[in-house]
Design a protein around this motif. Sequence first.
Motif, PDB file in Angstrom:
ATOM      1  N   ILE A 546       0.844  -1.192   0.000  1.00  0.00           N
ATOM      2  CA  ILE A 546       0.000   0.000   0.000  1.00  0.00           C
ATOM      3  C   ILE A 546       0.878   1.240   0.000  1.00  0.00           C
ATOM      4  N   ASN A 547       0.556   2.138  -0.896  1.00  0.00           N
ATOM      5  CA  ASN A 547       1.271   3.411  -0.951  1.00  0.00           C
ATOM      6  C   ASN A 547       0.699   4.402   0.045  1.00  0.00           C
ATOM      7  N   ARG A 548      -0.646   4.482   0.085  1.00  0.00           N
ATOM      8  CA  ARG A 548      -1.291   5.421   0.998  1.00  0.00           C
ATOM      9  C   ARG A 548      -2.769   5.071   1.116  1.00  0.00           C
ATOM     10  N   VAL A 549      -3.379   5.583   2.193  1.00  0.00           N
ATOM     11  CA  VAL A 549      -4.829   5.483   2.394  1.00  0.00           C
ATOM     12  C   VAL A 549      -5.356   6.902   2.555  1.00  0.00           C
ATOM     13  N   GLU A 550      -6.437   7.210   1.870  1.00  0.00           N
ATOM     14  CA  GLU A 550      -6.972   8.576   1.842  1.00  0.00           C
ATOM     15  C   GLU A 550      -8.388   8.625   2.419  1.00  0.00           C
ATOM     16  N   LEU A 551      -8.669   9.729   3.114  1.00  0.00           N
ATOM     17  CA  LEU A 551     -10.019  10.001   3.612  1.00  0.00           C
ATOM     18  C   LEU A 551     -10.671  11.011   2.690  1.00  0.00           C
ATOM     19  N   LEU A 552     -11.837  10.646   2.154  1.00  0.00           N
ATOM     20  CA  LEU A 552     -12.580  11.543   1.270  1.00  0.00           C
ATOM     21  C   LEU A 552     -13.877  11.949   1.967  1.00  0.00           C
ATOM     22  N   ILE A 553     -14.135  13.245   2.036  1.00  0.00           N
ATOM     23  CA  ILE A 553     -15.407  13.761   2.541  1.00  0.00           C
ATOM     24  C   ILE A 553     -16.026  14.587   1.442  1.00  0.00           C
ATOM     25  N   ASN A 554     -17.241  14.160   1.071  1.00  0.00           N
ATOM     26  CA  ASN A 554     -17.968  14.819  -0.017  1.00  0.00           C
ATOM     27  C   ASN A 554     -17.111  14.872  -1.299  1.00  0.00           C
ATOM     28  N   GLY A 555     -16.360  13.777  -1.553  1.00  0.00           N
ATOM     29  CA  GLY A 555     -15.607  13.629  -2.794  1.00  0.00           C
ATOM     30  C   GLY A 555     -14.252  14.262  -2.795  1.00  0.00           C
ATOM     31  N   LYS A 556     -13.845  14.914  -1.718  1.00  0.00           N
ATOM     32  CA  LYS A 556     -12.536  15.549  -1.666  1.00  0.00           C
ATOM     33  C   LYS A 556     -11.651  14.873  -0.633  1.00  0.00           C
ATOM     34  N   VAL A 557     -10.344  14.742  -1.020  1.00  0.00           N
ATOM     35  CA  VAL A 557      -9.378  14.160  -0.106  1.00  0.00           C
ATOM     36  C   VAL A 557      -9.059  15.191   0.977  1.00  0.00           C
ATOM     37  N   VAL A 558      -9.337  14.796   2.233  1.00  0.00           N
ATOM     38  CA  VAL A 558      -9.092  15.733   3.334  1.00  0.00           C
ATOM     39  C   VAL A 558      -7.975  15.258   4.244  1.00  0.00           C
ATOM     40  N   ALA A 559      -7.551  13.984   4.079  1.00  0.00           N
ATOM     41  CA  ALA A 559      -6.471  13.480   4.918  1.00  0.00           C
ATOM     42  C   ALA A 559      -5.867  12.234   4.289  1.00  0.00           C
ATOM     43  N   LYS A 560      -4.585  11.980   4.636  1.00  0.00           N
ATOM     44  CA  LYS A 560      -3.891  10.804   4.122  1.00  0.00           C
ATOM     45  C   LYS A 560      -3.146  10.126   5.259  1.00  0.00           C
ATOM     46  N   ASP A 561      -2.957   8.824   5.127  1.00  0.00           N
ATOM     47  CA  ASP A 561      -2.173   8.071   6.085  1.00  0.00           C
ATOM     48  C   ASP A 561      -1.327   7.074   5.300  1.00  0.00           C
ATOM     49  N   VAL A 562      -0.030   7.005   5.584  1.00  0.00           N
ATOM     50  CA  VAL A 562       0.862   6.132   4.823  1.00  0.00           C
ATOM     51  C   VAL A 562       1.401   4.978   5.654  1.00  0.00           C
ATOM     52  N   SER A 563       0.980   4.872   6.885  1.00  0.00           N
ATOM     53  CA  SER A 563       1.495   3.813   7.761  1.00  0.00           C
ATOM     54  C   SER A 563       0.350   3.060   8.407  1.00  0.00           C
ATOM     55  N   ALA A 564       0.459   1.719   8.338  1.00  0.00           N
ATOM     56  CA  ALA A 564      -0.543   0.903   9.035  1.00  0.00           C
ATOM     57  C   ALA A 564      -0.220   0.948  10.542  1.00  0.00           C
TER      58      ALA A 564
END
Length: 602
Positions: A546-564
């Motif tokens: 996995i490169n990254r995990v993204e949080l989308l609110i109302n279709g926009k990326v508002v946060a990212k996490d790169v570590s499990a």
Amino acid sequence: MVLALGIVPGPARAAGGDDMADRIAAAQAAPASSETRPPARRIGPAAPANGPAHLVVGYRAGTSATAMAGHLRATGVSVRADASLASLGAQAVTVPAADLAEVTAALRADPRVAYVEADAVVQATALTPNDPLYPQQTELPQITVPDAWSTTTGSAVTVAVIDTGVSPVGDLAGAVVPGWDFVNNDADPSDDQGHGTAVASLIAGRGNDGVGMAGVCWSCKVLAVKTLDATGSGLASASAAGIVFAADKGVKIINVSLGGYTATQVEKDAVAYAQSKGALVIASAGNDLVADKLYPAAFDGVLAVGGTDEDSEPYIFCWLWCEGTNYGPDWVDVAAPWCSIAANLPGYSTPETDDDYDVFCGTSGSAPLVSGVTALLKSKSPGATSAALTQALTSTARPTQTTGFTQFGEIRAAAALSRVDASAPKITGVAPGPNARFRGTVTVTATGVSDTGSGVAYAALYAGGKLVGRDTTAPYAVKYNSGKSNGPVAFQWRVVDRAGNSAVFNRTLIADNKAPTVKITSGPKNGAKVKGTVTVKVSAGDTAGINRVELLINGKVVAKDVSAAYAFKIKVSKFPKTMKIQIRAVDKVGNTAVTTVRTWKR
């Protein structure tokens, strides 16, 4: 129908303003020759009977260059002052032939003179055979065959002669491999016309044996394939069958001194078949003094041969009519002398010749000279491809002053012999690196590509054994679309030089078009009312990572996490009263997966 010598009645002569047309027009306009027929043979020029004599005069130690020159002038000889010779205590002089004895005696009587010797004639280390007719074979020095003989006089290379058959007479004794007679459909391809035997003798007539003439490749073999009858004519289908027969026998050089002005599919296919077997087809361009294409010479990949005169220019002769070589740089590749001394089939003598040898003129004789030279090249470089042989012949040919004749010019055997490129090009790597993963379309690049011989022609990329594409310029790169496939892909770069030599480099890459897995493991459910700060926990996985995990609110990326383990803290007051929540996972090669939408309200 095809004929020997390319003497199918040709179309009207082509008109035009190029140099070839100008030469033809000039020959037609010249006063009629007093000859009753074209010149029978070309004899080399005789040495002058009364030319000047050349001497070298050596002086005893201590004699200065000035003293040497003064003494020689006083003697009345012509001095060729040479500082290099003066360092040896010598000078070169020229003496009228009539005064040679008197001057030599006077020089030797002088106490300062150590020696007087004839200035001996030296030549290039060309091999001169002892065949009695060789001095009349001026066509061979013209294309530097004797110089090539200093390197090789041939080997057991076989050249197929598609013609009226070949009889093992005279200089061909022991040189002929019986093939097939496609006229009478039997295993006896003996010659009943003479044309094929003459052609074969120019290729492989035994040289330096003290008899007759010398062919180009003394140790070569000739595969006799009869496709023309006793009149010198035959069918295109028979010629095609003969070409296929020779190719199936493994022959790599096929001489075809015949042709017609109709491009038949069967001959075209036969030529292509021979080429697929690695054979080079060499064919005469015809003798009608026209630019019209003669076949099979004009087929792609065939080395078409025109005829030259003793000045290495296009052969044109006008008497009551005009004859000469066909021409056209768009299809005639190289040229060789029009007239040669060749073996004559017993019983076919002329008033000017005996039963053993005759003058053989036309592009039917030009082609076997090229075939013989090609056999010399193959003898020296057995691994050379047909493309390598062609490249050596064409790259060293001497362009004629007359334009509009051939693409490359008259062949030069010795230079071609040293130009055969039998070495493979180099390729040292491929990018991306081994087992690299990719999705969709990837650009695969060949690295470290070079060739010190004829130069790189192209690089071709294969995937799973199928051609993907070619590139002809560095850096050599081709795009490959993997579609939706997953798993290893076996790539191969094949780098090919202009001589047909090739090198390969294999590389396995991994096609990865599979989306990662992703799910919300903890957090408000769909339709939940939220306030304050909310925590969402996520799990995601992929074989590529996995490169990254993204949080989308109302279709926009508002946060990212790169570590499990992946988690997001959401301060809901920063967002609209209705929030549509999604989690997107992106793997190392760019594949994505998105969770279903959860709607929250605050």
